[in-house]
Structures are given as C-alpha cells and as structure tokens.
Design a protein around this motif. Structure first.
Motif, PDB file in Angstrom:
ATOM      1  N   GLU A   1      40.008  29.763  47.362  1.00  0.00           N
ATOM      2  CA  GLU A   1      39.073  30.672  48.007  1.00  0.00           C
ATOM      3  C   GLU A   1      39.562  32.112  47.927  1.00  0.00           C
ATOM      4  O   GLU A   1      38.802  33.038  47.673  1.00  0.00           O
ATOM      5  N   ASP A   2      40.879  32.301  48.167  1.00  0.00           N
ATOM      6  CA  ASP A   2      41.438  33.647  48.069  1.00  0.00           C
ATOM      7  C   ASP A   2      41.306  34.191  46.662  1.00  0.00           C
ATOM      8  O   ASP A   2      41.034  35.367  46.460  1.00  0.00           O
ATOM      9  N   SER A   3      41.504  33.302  45.672  1.00  0.00           N
ATOM     10  CA  SER A   3      41.373  33.734  44.280  1.00  0.00           C
ATOM     11  C   SER A   3      39.950  34.180  43.993  1.00  0.00           C
ATOM     12  O   SER A   3      39.723  35.186  43.325  1.00  0.00           O
ATOM     13  N   ASP A   4      38.947  33.420  44.511  1.00  0.00           N
ATOM     14  CA  ASP A   4      37.547  33.798  44.323  1.00  0.00           C
ATOM     15  C   ASP A   4      37.255  35.142  44.969  1.00  0.00           C
ATOM     16  O   ASP A   4      36.535  35.977  44.418  1.00  0.00           O
ATOM     17  N   GLU A   5      37.835  35.332  46.183  1.00  0.00           N
ATOM     18  CA  GLU A   5      37.618  36.600  46.879  1.00  0.00           C
ATOM     19  C   GLU A   5      38.215  37.758  46.096  1.00  0.00           C
ATOM     20  O   GLU A   5      37.587  38.816  45.931  1.00  0.00           O
ATOM     21  N   ASP A   6      39.445  37.578  45.594  1.00  0.00           N
ATOM     22  CA  ASP A   6      40.085  38.632  44.797  1.00  0.00           C
ATOM     23  C   ASP A   6      39.276  38.921  43.546  1.00  0.00           C
ATOM     24  O   ASP A   6      39.132  40.076  43.136  1.00  0.00           O
ATOM     25  N   SER A   7      38.758  37.857  42.922  1.00  0.00           N
ATOM     26  CA  SER A   7      37.961  38.029  41.713  1.00  0.00           C
ATOM     27  C   SER A   7      36.718  38.853  42.010  1.00  0.00           C
ATOM     28  O   SER A   7      36.357  39.760  41.256  1.00  0.00           O
ATOM     29  N   PHE A   8      36.058  38.547  43.130  1.00  0.00           N
ATOM     30  CA  PHE A   8      34.868  39.321  43.494  1.00  0.00           C
ATOM     31  C   PHE A   8      35.219  40.781  43.738  1.00  0.00           C
ATOM     32  O   PHE A   8      34.521  41.685  43.272  1.00  0.00           O
ATOM     33  N   LEU A   9      36.293  41.022  44.481  1.00  0.00           N
ATOM     34  CA  LEU A   9      36.675  42.402  44.795  1.00  0.00           C
ATOM     35  C   LEU A   9      36.948  43.196  43.530  1.00  0.00           C
ATOM     36  O   LEU A   9      36.524  44.351  43.400  1.00  0.00           O
TER      37      LEU A   9
ATOM     38  N   ALA B   1      33.487  43.661  41.663  1.00  0.00           N
ATOM     39  CA  ALA B   1      32.588  44.553  42.389  1.00  0.00           C
ATOM     40  C   ALA B   1      33.075  45.992  42.315  1.00  0.00           C
ATOM     41  O   ALA B   1      32.281  46.924  42.112  1.00  0.00           O
ATOM     42  N   GLN B   2      34.386  46.180  42.482  1.00  0.00           N
ATOM     43  CA  GLN B   2      34.925  47.539  42.377  1.00  0.00           C
ATOM     44  C   GLN B   2      34.707  48.095  40.978  1.00  0.00           C
ATOM     45  O   GLN B   2      34.311  49.258  40.811  1.00  0.00           O
ATOM     46  N   ALA B   3      34.935  47.261  39.963  1.00  0.00           N
ATOM     47  CA  ALA B   3      34.713  47.702  38.578  1.00  0.00           C
ATOM     48  C   ALA B   3      33.246  48.043  38.339  1.00  0.00           C
ATOM     49  O   ALA B   3      32.931  48.984  37.605  1.00  0.00           O
ATOM     50  N   SER B   4      32.336  47.297  38.974  1.00  0.00           N
ATOM     51  CA  SER B   4      30.907  47.565  38.813  1.00  0.00           C
ATOM     52  C   SER B   4      30.546  48.943  39.367  1.00  0.00           C
ATOM     53  O   SER B   4      29.809  49.709  38.727  1.00  0.00           O
ATOM     54  N   VAL B   5      31.070  49.277  40.535  1.00  0.00           N
ATOM     55  CA  VAL B   5      30.783  50.590  41.123  1.00  0.00           C
ATOM     56  C   VAL B   5      31.429  51.698  40.301  1.00  0.00           C
ATOM     57  O   VAL B   5      30.814  52.747  40.050  1.00  0.00           O
ATOM     58  N   GLU B   6      32.666  51.469  39.863  1.00  0.00           N
ATOM     59  CA  GLU B   6      33.343  52.482  39.045  1.00  0.00           C
ATOM     60  C   GLU B   6      32.582  52.739  37.749  1.00  0.00           C
ATOM     61  O   GLU B   6      32.469  53.882  37.290  1.00  0.00           O
TER      62      GLU B   6
ATOM     63  N   LEU C   1      25.957  40.213  42.124  1.00  0.00           N
ATOM     64  CA  LEU C   1      27.333  39.706  42.060  1.00  0.00           C
ATOM     65  C   LEU C   1      27.720  39.041  43.374  1.00  0.00           C
ATOM     66  O   LEU C   1      28.380  37.998  43.385  1.00  0.00           O
ATOM     67  N   ARG C   2      27.292  39.625  44.488  1.00  0.00           N
ATOM     68  CA  ARG C   2      27.614  39.033  45.793  1.00  0.00           C
ATOM     69  C   ARG C   2      27.030  37.630  45.920  1.00  0.00           C
ATOM     70  O   ARG C   2      27.713  36.698  46.361  1.00  0.00           O
ATOM     71  N   MET C   3      25.772  37.480  45.505  1.00  0.00           N
ATOM     72  CA  MET C   3      25.145  36.169  45.616  1.00  0.00           C
ATOM     73  C   MET C   3      25.739  35.177  44.615  1.00  0.00           C
ATOM     74  O   MET C   3      25.896  34.002  44.915  1.00  0.00           O
TER      75      MET C   3
ATOM     76  N   ARG D   1      31.551  45.833  51.075  1.00  0.00           N
ATOM     77  CA  ARG D   1      31.939  47.140  51.609  1.00  0.00           C
ATOM     78  C   ARG D   1      33.332  47.529  51.134  1.00  0.00           C
ATOM     79  O   ARG D   1      33.567  48.679  50.742  1.00  0.00           O
ATOM     80  N   ALA D   2      34.252  46.571  51.168  1.00  0.00           N
ATOM     81  CA  ALA D   2      35.632  46.868  50.772  1.00  0.00           C
ATOM     82  C   ALA D   2      35.706  47.329  49.317  1.00  0.00           C
ATOM     83  O   ALA D   2      36.404  48.303  48.986  1.00  0.00           O
ATOM     84  N   ALA D   3      34.978  46.647  48.440  1.00  0.00           N
ATOM     85  CA  ALA D   3      35.008  47.003  47.018  1.00  0.00           C
ATOM     86  C   ALA D   3      34.363  48.368  46.773  1.00  0.00           C
ATOM     87  O   ALA D   3      34.878  49.186  45.994  1.00  0.00           O
ATOM     88  N   THR D   4      33.232  48.612  47.447  1.00  0.00           N
ATOM     89  CA  THR D   4      32.544  49.897  47.268  1.00  0.00           C
ATOM     90  C   THR D   4      33.391  51.045  47.789  1.00  0.00           C
ATOM     91  O   THR D   4      33.503  52.100  47.151  1.00  0.00           O
ATOM     92  N   ILE D   5      34.012  50.845  48.939  1.00  0.00           N
ATOM     93  CA  ILE D   5      34.892  51.876  49.508  1.00  0.00           C
ATOM     94  C   ILE D   5      36.054  52.173  48.572  1.00  0.00           C
ATOM     95  O   ILE D   5      36.401  53.336  48.328  1.00  0.00           O
ATOM     96  N   ALA D   6      36.680  51.128  48.036  1.00  0.00           N
ATOM     97  CA  ALA D   6      37.821  51.329  47.129  1.00  0.00           C
ATOM     98  C   ALA D   6      37.420  52.159  45.916  1.00  0.00           C
ATOM     99  O   ALA D   6      38.158  53.051  45.478  1.00  0.00           O
ATOM    100  N   ALA D   7      36.229  51.882  45.379  1.00  0.00           N
ATOM    101  CA  ALA D   7      35.768  52.626  44.199  1.00  0.00           C
ATOM    102  C   ALA D   7      35.462  54.083  44.538  1.00  0.00           C
ATOM    103  O   ALA D   7      35.867  55.003  43.815  1.00  0.00           O
TER     104      ALA D   7
END
Length: 699
Positions: A527-535, A538-543, A562-564, A574-580
């Motif tokens: 689950e953590d791996s899936d979460e890291d993969s999404f982050l 998602a961050q790359a998508s915003v960048e 991507l979220r769905m 939110r975390a990924a968008t903020i990071a970007a």
C-alpha cells in the motif's frame, strides 16, 4: 593475390561458381532491404466531415501534410521501398506523391501506390496485399498519420536477430513508454500488454475501453509455466509501428475474421495453440513517437511539434521544398511574406504560414495559422488550427477549434471550443458556433443544404452528424467525449465530489494502517508503495502541466483521472500538487528569476485554483495548510514562501480566516522545531488579519 600453389597431390581452394555467388548475393540483398507498407486510410470516421473531402493522411499538421511526417520517418529508418495502400481519395494521394520530393530520383526509397478500394479494415488491406504478392521481405507496417523520430537501426537489428534464431518470431511492435495520462495517448482507448521481462516477448494483449473500468485480466496458467518474470504494462503509447515478416499478410488471408491489427490479429496469434507464432515488443523510452488517431491527439501532437519534442522534425526544418519557416523565441514560427500589423500580438507557441495578413489589435496565442489567411481587426485566436485561405473578419473569437481551407468566419462571430468548421463553410456575422459542432458544405447526395440556425442568414453550411460509428461501437459516446479537441469533463467533475472525504477521515485511516501488526507487513508495504507511486506520478503530472503551460482544466483532469486510477485520497492529491507548486516557486527564487513574493504570486495566481478541486471543507483546509507548512520546512526562504502563500490563497478565497486560525492553534503546526521555525512570520500576519477584521466590524 591468387590461390597459393602447392604440390601435385594437394588441392587449391576453389571459389563458388558465378551462379552460386549471384544467388547468395541476391538472398543477402533481399534480407537487408526493408519494405514499408503505409496504410493511408484509418478506416474510422473520427475526423469527419474533414475526411469526406480529404484523406486523413493529407490533413495538415503544423502546415505540413501528415503523410510527409510518415515519409520522413521511413527515410530515417532506412526503408528502401514504400508501398502506399490507398482506399478513400486515392486520386488525391497519388497526385500528392507524384508532385512530392519522394518521387524524385534522389529520393531515399522507391514509392508505389496500390489501390484497395474495397478495403474497410486493416485486415482487408493485408489480404489484398497478400493476393497481389507484393511482400517479399520483412516490412515496416505503419499508418500515414505518425510522427516519429526513433532511431530504427537497433530496433531492426534486434528483430532480424530474433528472426535468424526463430522464424516463428513474426512481429515486433514498437511501443513508446509514457505515463497513463500523457497527452498524446488516446483518451478513449487503452491496452494492456503482458511482456516477458527478459526477452520482451508479448504473451498477452487485451484492449481496454475507458468506460469499462477494467479491474482485472485473465491469463492462461500455461503462460506462467513458460515465463517466470512477467510485466503487466498499461503505460505505452501504441503508434501501430510494427516490423512484420512476410508471414503476416498470409495469416490475415488464412483468418478472415482478423480485421484489426491489435485486437484481432495480435490477440488471435497470442491466444492460438495451433499457429505457434511469437510477437515481441521494442520499448522506446527516450525518443518521440505518436499517432494522430483522433482530434485529441491531433491537438497534442501539434503542440509537441511546436514545442520541439519531435526534434529534428519541427516546423523550421521545412519538410516541404517551398517552406520558409524561421524559429523565434517562445516557439514562434513564421514563414516569409507575412504581413503583421504593428498593434497585433503574436504570443508563444504559434505557427504562421506564408501570405497571411494579421490586422490591428488581433491576438493569436498557441495556434497554427495556414497560408494566405486574412485575419481582421481585434480578432482573438487561442489554441486553434486555422488552415489555408481562411478569412476571419473583425472582432471574431476562435478558441480550440479547427477552421478548414477556404472557410469564412463573419464579423463578431464566435467559434466555441471543440468545433470544426469544414472546407469553404461560411459563418455569417454575429453567429456563435457551439462547442463540438461540426459544420460542412459537403454534398454527398448532390442536394444543397443550408442550416441557417447554425451558420446564420447569409451563411453557407450545415451541421454534420454521423451515426455509422455509433451503430458499430458500444463505447461511441465515450470515444466522442474523450477524443475531441476539448475533453468533456462534465461527468468526471460531477463524480469528483462524490469521492471527497474529510481530511480527518483520511488521516485516521493512515494512522490506523501504520499501526497494523507485523503479520500484515507485506500488505502495508504494498500500500505504501502504491501511495509513493501515486505521489511521484501526480507531482510529475503537475510539473509537466507547468512546464508545458497546459490548460488548468486539463491539469485538473489528469490529476483526477490518476487519483481514481490509483484509488488515492485527496490528501495525497494535495500533497503532490503542493510539492510541485512550492518546488516551482523555490526554483524561481533560487535562480534569481523572481523575488519571493513575486514568485509565489506568479505561480499561485495561475495554478492556485487547482486547489478548489482538492479542498472542500474546513478540515481539508487545515490539512492543506499543514502540508504546505511541512513542505516549506525543506525550502530555502521557506518561512517567506509560507507567509506569501497563505496570503495569496486567502485573497483567492481558497483559505478561510477561521480555518487559518484553527490550523495555527492545532498542535501539529508546532510538532517539531522545523515546523516552529518555518512558521515564525505567521503570527504577525495573523495579527494583521485580526486587526483588519476588527476594523471592518467596527465600520
């Protein structure tokens, strides 16, 4: 030096007889030369009504026919013979080729057109080629609508090496690796490839329609006995670039139910126990390859060509002999002999063809303008494709639309996003062409038709409607919505809120997951791996959206999809968008491009509205502020960025005063020294905020 002479009892080494030599040389040449089959027809109706009058392969992309990009790729690939299979509008294709540089003696390949008027699918075309006996060696099978700069020598060498070892290796599919949300992927269609990780042999193929939301696939257990390491991939752009053996057309002839190259032929070969044939994939990671298979990909590939992702295939490479494009800063390309009024404005990512005149006050942004166009005063053109000989009269507005050759857009008219105005259509003054409407003058039945509601009292044209594909495809509505110039996001936005949960619930679930027993450590790690993969994605998508200046709605759509797809929480979005975004602000500051306040306002004024689709209530706002605060702890000038970010988002009404106060009172905002340090400027801002509110109340 001749053969060495020896004593009478010894023999001299004898060379092969001339006939043997010639036969061997002929076999070698046959093996080394590469044929290419170009399918000029797409056997689809997605570009109608444009393709009622012009074949898809001759539609202009950045003022150059699509077929030209395909030929350029084949020349770079080392093809020696090209066979163009023509179905609809064969006379136009033959005429284009006859007058092109590819028919000159200096052309790197010979070219032949083959008529296949009865073909209604790729399978029909392949069976026709087999009947004519035109395939004599391995060949490259492509459509006439690809843009590709992939070096092909290694791909071809690997295919030939496999063929030398195993004659049953009949096909190599060239696939480009890309994120599931890359803009050049066809939104309405996707596919799953199951590959042997050691050999890249494709052992399973399955086509996926986006509306079906597939959760699982079924694999034959025998596959696992033969292949120990398998990769299930859904991150490919499949441009239908294939290296095939001469066996492929014959297999189409033997199997008359094979119509489509992927869902019929590839799927059929891989699921057959009798044929014993194998198919491989060559995965491209560094270069560019895309196919213009829908209006959505037409728009995406055009933007990539303008942004030079396809280098050296760019407008200023002047693929046609009479082109004179020159590159200017901001991805602006202009041909010679254009007239631009002093007060007009040509913004970034724009192409303008020769003979075009642009009058005073007109603004053109992110668009392609063809040759000999007449554009009036105070016209606004944004993200549109204007082909040759178009007239746009004063005060007209065109957004994200295609205007074909010879069309006229009247004074003060508006063409809404997604619309197509086909050849020679005339729009009267003060008319609005609704989004996704397709207007044409094509008279297939010979009877003149004018829809005055659509084109105005003095206009010429009517609304084109096509039901043929709707009857054949259960997913037609989904294809239409997702393959147009403007993606239809209505249903997605509606469902977005239904997925929303409070930040407190999300944090509770995260805490509970981290406290599970060690017996479930494998599940937790997954689950953590899936979460890291999404982050990461998602961050790359915003960048990428920031770097390529995507439309805000498209950026939001990609994040939502991507979220769905990853079943992620809004906290993670939110975390990924903020990071970007904070990363972009930090870059602008550290590179001395902007001061801290200007950098924050520049980024958040443009991209801050993304948070309106991620923050829904007070709990979300508090969670959001904690994420921003934590991200700023690792940034230079983090306390200054935090202060200006809060102020900017407060001004945009994304953050409310009560939520800001509760965030600052929450223990998490001061849970460690880093959080305390980065928040050192906040109390003064809160003091100002409280004072301003009190003064407002007293008044």
């Amino acid at each position: 030096m001749g053969p060495k002479k020896t004593g009478q009892g010894n023999k001299t080494k004898v060379s092969k007889q001339p006939s043997q030599q010639n036969a061997t040389q002929e076999d070698t040449n046959q093996e080394e030369r590469l044929q290419a089959i170009v399918l000029s027809d797409s056997y689809q109706t997605r570009f109608q009504p444009l393709t009622l009058e012009t074949p898809r392969c001759l539609l202009p992309l950045c003022n150059t026919a699509l077929l030209e990009y395909t030929f350029e790729f084949l020349a770079l690939a080392g093809v020696s013979e090209v066979i163009v299979v023509c179905c609809a509008h064969a006379d136009q294709i033959k005429e284009y080729i006859a007058h092109s540089r590819w028919s000159n003696p200096s052309s790197p390949f010979t070219i032949e057109t083959v008529l296949s008027p009865e073909s209604v699918s790729v399978g029909d075309a392949m069976r026709d080629l087999d009947a004519k006996g035109l395939i004599t060696s391995d060949f490259l099978l492509v459509s006439g609508d690809i843009v590709c700069n992939v070096p092909f020598d290694k791909v071809l060498a690997a295919h030939r090496q496999r063929r030398a070892k195993d004659k049953n290796a009949i096909m190599t599919m060239v696939l480009r690796e890309a994120s599931p949300l890359h803009r050049t992927r066809a939104r309405a269609e996707s596919a799953i490839f199951v590959l042997d990780e050691q050999t890249n042999q494709c052992v399973h193929y399955e086509e996926v329609k986006t509306r079906k939301h597939m959760q699982q696939i079924s694999l034959d257990p025998e596959i696992f006995n033969k292949h120990t390491d398998l990769a299930i991939r859904n991150d490919f752009i499949d441009c239908h670039i294939d290296i095939c053996s001469p066996d492929v057309p014959a297999l189409f002839t033997e199997n008359f139910d094979y119509n489509h190259i992927r869902k019929d032929f590839v799927h059929g070969i891989l699921t057959s126990d009798l044929l014993g044939k194998t198919i491989f994939a060559h995965v491209v990671t560094d270069n560019y390859a895309a196919r213009v298979r829908s209006l959505q990909t037409y728009d995406a590939v055009s933007k990539d060509v303008i942004s030079r992702w396809t280098y050296p295939i760019t407008p200023d490479s002047n693929l046609l002999a009479d082109q004179t494009f020159q590159y200017q800063r901001g991805h602006i390309y202009k041909e010679e002999d254009i007239v631009l009024a002093r007060s007009c404005r040509i913004n970034s990512c724009t192409v303008i063809g020769a003979g075009t005149a642009v009058n005073d006050g007109t603004v053109i942004t992110g668009s392609v303008i063809g040759r000999r166009c007449k554009i009036g005063k105070n016209v606004s053109i944004q993200s549109a494709y204007i082909w040759d000989d178009v007239t746009i009269e004063d005060d007209a507005i065109i957004e994200s639309a295609i205007i074909a050759n010879g069309a006229v857009i009247g004074t003060s008219s508006r063409v809404a996003p997604g619309a197509i105005v086909s050849y020679n259509v005339k729009i009267d003054s003060n008319v609005t062409v609704d989004g996704n409407k397709r207007l044409t003058r094509y008279l297939g039945d010979g009877h003149k038709r004018v829809d005055k509601d659509a084109v105005g009292e003095h206009g010429d044209g009517y609304v084109y409607e096509d039901d043929s594909e709707a009857e054949e495809d259960d997913d037609y509505e989904e294809i239409v919505n997702s393959s147009g110039l403007v993606y239809n996001m209505a249903s997605l936005n509606a469902s977005d809120t239904s997925f929303s949960t409070t930040s407190a619930d999300q944090m509770h679930r995260k805490t509970r997951r981290r406290r599970v027993s060690t017996a479930s450590s494998n599940t937790m790690a997954s689950e953590d791996s899936d979460e890291d993969s999404f982050l990461r994605e998602a961050q790359a998508s915003v960048e990428r959206a920031i770097a390529e200046n995507h439309d805000l709605d498209i950026a939001a759509l990609e994040l939502s999809t991507l979220r769905m797809a990853k079943n992620a929480q809004f906290h993670d979005v939110r975390a990924a968008t903020i990071a970007a975004l904070i990363g972009r602000i930090s870059h602008l500051i550290n590179s001395n491009t902007l001061k801290a306040r200007a950098a924050v306002e520049s980024v958040l004024n443009q991209w801050g509205p993304l948070f309106r689709r991620q923050v829904f209530d007070q709990a979300d706002q508090i969670d959001f502020l904690l994420l921003v605060q934590r991200d700023c702890t690792r940034r230079m000038q983090g306390s200054t960025i935090l202060l200006h970010a809060i102020n900017c988002l407060y001004d945009q009404d994304i953050l409310e005063e009560e939520s800001i106060l509760k965030w600052w009172q929450a223990p998490q905002s001061k849970e460690d020294a880093d959080m305390v340090k980065v928040g050192e400027l906040v109390p003064r801002w809160l003091e100002w905020l409280t004072t301003a509110e009190e003064e407002s109340d007293s008044e």
